[in-house]
Motif scaffolding. Structure first.
Motif, PDB file in Angstrom:
ATOM      1  N   GLN A  26    -126.268 -66.245  15.859  1.00  0.00           N
ATOM      2  CA  GLN A  26    -125.024 -66.975  16.110  1.00  0.00           C
ATOM      3  C   GLN A  26    -125.233 -68.475  15.915  1.00  0.00           C
ATOM      4  OE1 GLN A  26    -121.929 -65.892  16.480  1.00  0.00           O
ATOM      5  NE2 GLN A  26    -122.754 -63.851  16.151  1.00  0.00           N
ATOM      6  N   GLY A  27    -126.367 -68.991  16.336  1.00  0.00           N
ATOM      7  CA  GLY A  27    -126.673 -70.405  16.115  1.00  0.00           C
ATOM      8  C   GLY A  27    -126.765 -70.737  14.640  1.00  0.00           C
ATOM      9  N   PHE A  28    -127.368 -69.845  13.862  1.00  0.00           N
ATOM     10  CA  PHE A  28    -127.459 -70.055  12.413  1.00  0.00           C
ATOM     11  C   PHE A  28    -126.065 -70.067  11.783  1.00  0.00           C
ATOM     12  CE2 PHE A  28    -127.481 -68.151   8.193  1.00  0.00           C
ATOM     13  CZ  PHE A  28    -128.244 -69.076   7.517  1.00  0.00           C
ATOM     14  N   ILE A  29    -125.217 -69.129  12.181  1.00  0.00           N
ATOM     15  CA  ILE A  29    -123.864 -69.053  11.622  1.00  0.00           C
ATOM     16  C   ILE A  29    -123.069 -70.316  11.950  1.00  0.00           C
ATOM     17  CG2 ILE A  29    -121.671 -67.785  11.753  1.00  0.00           C
ATOM     18  CD1 ILE A  29    -123.848 -66.402  10.104  1.00  0.00           C
ATOM     19  N   VAL A  30    -123.150 -70.772  13.195  1.00  0.00           N
ATOM     20  CA  VAL A  30    -122.434 -71.985  13.601  1.00  0.00           C
ATOM     21  C   VAL A  30    -122.959 -73.188  12.826  1.00  0.00           C
ATOM     22  CG1 VAL A  30    -122.086 -73.568  15.535  1.00  0.00           C
ATOM     23  CG2 VAL A  30    -121.763 -71.128  15.865  1.00  0.00           C
ATOM     24  N   ALA A  32    -124.461 -73.213   9.882  1.00  0.00           N
ATOM     25  CA  ALA A  32    -124.074 -73.097   8.476  1.00  0.00           C
ATOM     26  C   ALA A  32    -122.603 -73.459   8.285  1.00  0.00           C
ATOM     27  CB  ALA A  32    -124.345 -71.687   7.967  1.00  0.00           C
ATOM     28  N   LYS A  33    -121.761 -73.028   9.213  1.00  0.00           N
ATOM     29  CA  LYS A  33    -120.333 -73.331   9.114  1.00  0.00           C
ATOM     30  C   LYS A  33    -120.089 -74.840   9.200  1.00  0.00           C
ATOM     31  CE  LYS A  33    -117.683 -72.781  12.670  1.00  0.00           C
ATOM     32  NZ  LYS A  33    -116.878 -72.212  13.757  1.00  0.00           N
ATOM     33  N   TRP A  34    -120.659 -75.484  10.222  1.00  0.00           N
ATOM     34  CA  TRP A  34    -120.439 -76.916  10.391  1.00  0.00           C
ATOM     35  C   TRP A  34    -121.155 -77.728   9.319  1.00  0.00           C
ATOM     36  CZ3 TRP A  34    -116.417 -78.539  12.694  1.00  0.00           C
ATOM     37  CH2 TRP A  34    -115.853 -77.800  13.721  1.00  0.00           C
ATOM     38  N   GLY A  35    -122.276 -77.238   8.828  1.00  0.00           N
ATOM     39  CA  GLY A  35    -122.946 -77.915   7.730  1.00  0.00           C
ATOM     40  C   GLY A  35    -122.114 -77.879   6.454  1.00  0.00           C
ATOM     41  N   GLY A  36    -121.497 -76.721   6.188  1.00  0.00           N
ATOM     42  CA  GLY A  36    -120.612 -76.605   5.021  1.00  0.00           C
ATOM     43  C   GLY A  36    -119.389 -77.495   5.144  1.00  0.00           C
ATOM     44  N   ILE A  37    -118.827 -77.559   6.334  1.00  0.00           N
ATOM     45  CA  ILE A  37    -117.669 -78.433   6.570  1.00  0.00           C
ATOM     46  C   ILE A  37    -118.061 -79.891   6.367  1.00  0.00           C
ATOM     47  CG2 ILE A  37    -116.110 -79.278   8.382  1.00  0.00           C
ATOM     48  CD1 ILE A  37    -116.014 -76.352   9.417  1.00  0.00           C
ATOM     49  N   ALA A  38    -119.242 -80.282   6.864  1.00  0.00           N
ATOM     50  CA  ALA A  38    -119.703 -81.662   6.707  1.00  0.00           C
ATOM     51  C   ALA A  38    -119.909 -82.007   5.233  1.00  0.00           C
ATOM     52  CB  ALA A  38    -120.996 -81.873   7.489  1.00  0.00           C
ATOM     53  N   VAL A  39    -120.497 -81.098   4.460  1.00  0.00           N
ATOM     54  CA  VAL A  39    -120.714 -81.351   3.028  1.00  0.00           C
ATOM     55  C   VAL A  39    -119.372 -81.509   2.314  1.00  0.00           C
ATOM     56  CG1 VAL A  39    -121.540 -80.299   0.886  1.00  0.00           C
ATOM     57  CG2 VAL A  39    -122.983 -80.293   2.917  1.00  0.00           C
ATOM     58  N   CYS A  40    -118.416 -80.639   2.633  1.00  0.00           N
ATOM     59  CA  CYS A  40    -117.088 -80.749   2.013  1.00  0.00           C
ATOM     60  C   CYS A  40    -116.425 -82.067   2.371  1.00  0.00           C
ATOM     61  CB  CYS A  40    -116.209 -79.578   2.438  1.00  0.00           C
ATOM     62  SG  CYS A  40    -116.700 -78.009   1.708  1.00  0.00           S
ATOM     63  N   ALA A  41    -116.539 -82.484   3.628  1.00  0.00           N
ATOM     64  CA  ALA A  41    -115.946 -83.753   4.050  1.00  0.00           C
ATOM     65  C   ALA A  41    -116.596 -84.920   3.312  1.00  0.00           C
ATOM     66  CB  ALA A  41    -116.092 -83.921   5.562  1.00  0.00           C
ATOM     67  N   ILE A  42    -117.897 -84.897   3.171  1.00  0.00           N
ATOM     68  CA  ILE A  42    -118.593 -85.967   2.442  1.00  0.00           C
ATOM     69  C   ILE A  42    -118.143 -86.005   0.996  1.00  0.00           C
ATOM     70  CG2 ILE A  42    -120.856 -86.671   1.563  1.00  0.00           C
ATOM     71  CD1 ILE A  42    -121.995 -85.689   4.282  1.00  0.00           C
ATOM     72  N   LEU A  43    -118.011 -84.839   0.360  1.00  0.00           N
ATOM     73  CA  LEU A  43    -117.562 -84.812  -1.040  1.00  0.00           C
ATOM     74  C   LEU A  43    -116.149 -85.347  -1.189  1.00  0.00           C
ATOM     75  CD1 LEU A  43    -119.036 -81.411  -2.231  1.00  0.00           C
ATOM     76  CD2 LEU A  43    -119.760 -83.709  -2.893  1.00  0.00           C
ATOM     77  N   VAL A  44    -115.268 -85.010  -0.256  1.00  0.00           N
ATOM     78  CA  VAL A  44    -113.892 -85.520  -0.302  1.00  0.00           C
ATOM     79  C   VAL A  44    -113.898 -87.032  -0.121  1.00  0.00           C
ATOM     80  CG1 VAL A  44    -111.696 -85.540   0.946  1.00  0.00           C
ATOM     81  CG2 VAL A  44    -112.788 -83.387   0.406  1.00  0.00           C
ATOM     82  N   LEU A  45    -114.669 -87.532   0.832  1.00  0.00           N
ATOM     83  CA  LEU A  45    -114.741 -88.985   1.049  1.00  0.00           C
ATOM     84  C   LEU A  45    -115.348 -89.698  -0.161  1.00  0.00           C
ATOM     85  CD1 LEU A  45    -115.843 -89.047   4.770  1.00  0.00           C
ATOM     86  CD2 LEU A  45    -113.605 -89.669   3.839  1.00  0.00           C
ATOM     87  N   MET A  46    -116.337 -89.087  -0.800  1.00  0.00           N
ATOM     88  CA  MET A  46    -116.899 -89.682  -2.003  1.00  0.00           C
ATOM     89  C   MET A  46    -115.875 -89.735  -3.127  1.00  0.00           C
ATOM     90  SD  MET A  46    -120.724 -88.031  -2.001  1.00  0.00           S
ATOM     91  CE  MET A  46    -121.128 -88.650  -3.635  1.00  0.00           C
TER      92      MET A  46
END
Length: 51
Positions: A26-30, A32-46
């Motif tokens: 469950q920790g890995f899933i959480v 991975a989910k928040w890491g993916g969201i952070a990467v998407c947010a960084i790409l949008v901001l870039m």
């Protein structure tokens, strides 16, 4: 032959702790989910600030 079986039984792994396994998964899933969201947010901001 009996010595090999005895040695193998002597070095048997401990029983698996399924509760700890579930918490780790469950920790890995959480993460991975928040890491993916952070990467998407960084790409949008870039895309907004660098284009």
């Amino acid at each position: 032959m009996a010595q090999a079986a005895e040695a193998k039984a002597h070095h048997a792994p401990p029983a698996m702790d399924y509760g700890e396994h579930e918490r780790t998964y469950q920790g890995f899933i959480v993460g991975a989910k928040w890491g993916g969201i952070a990467v998407c947010a960084i790409l949008v901001l870039m895309a907004i600030f660098l284009l």
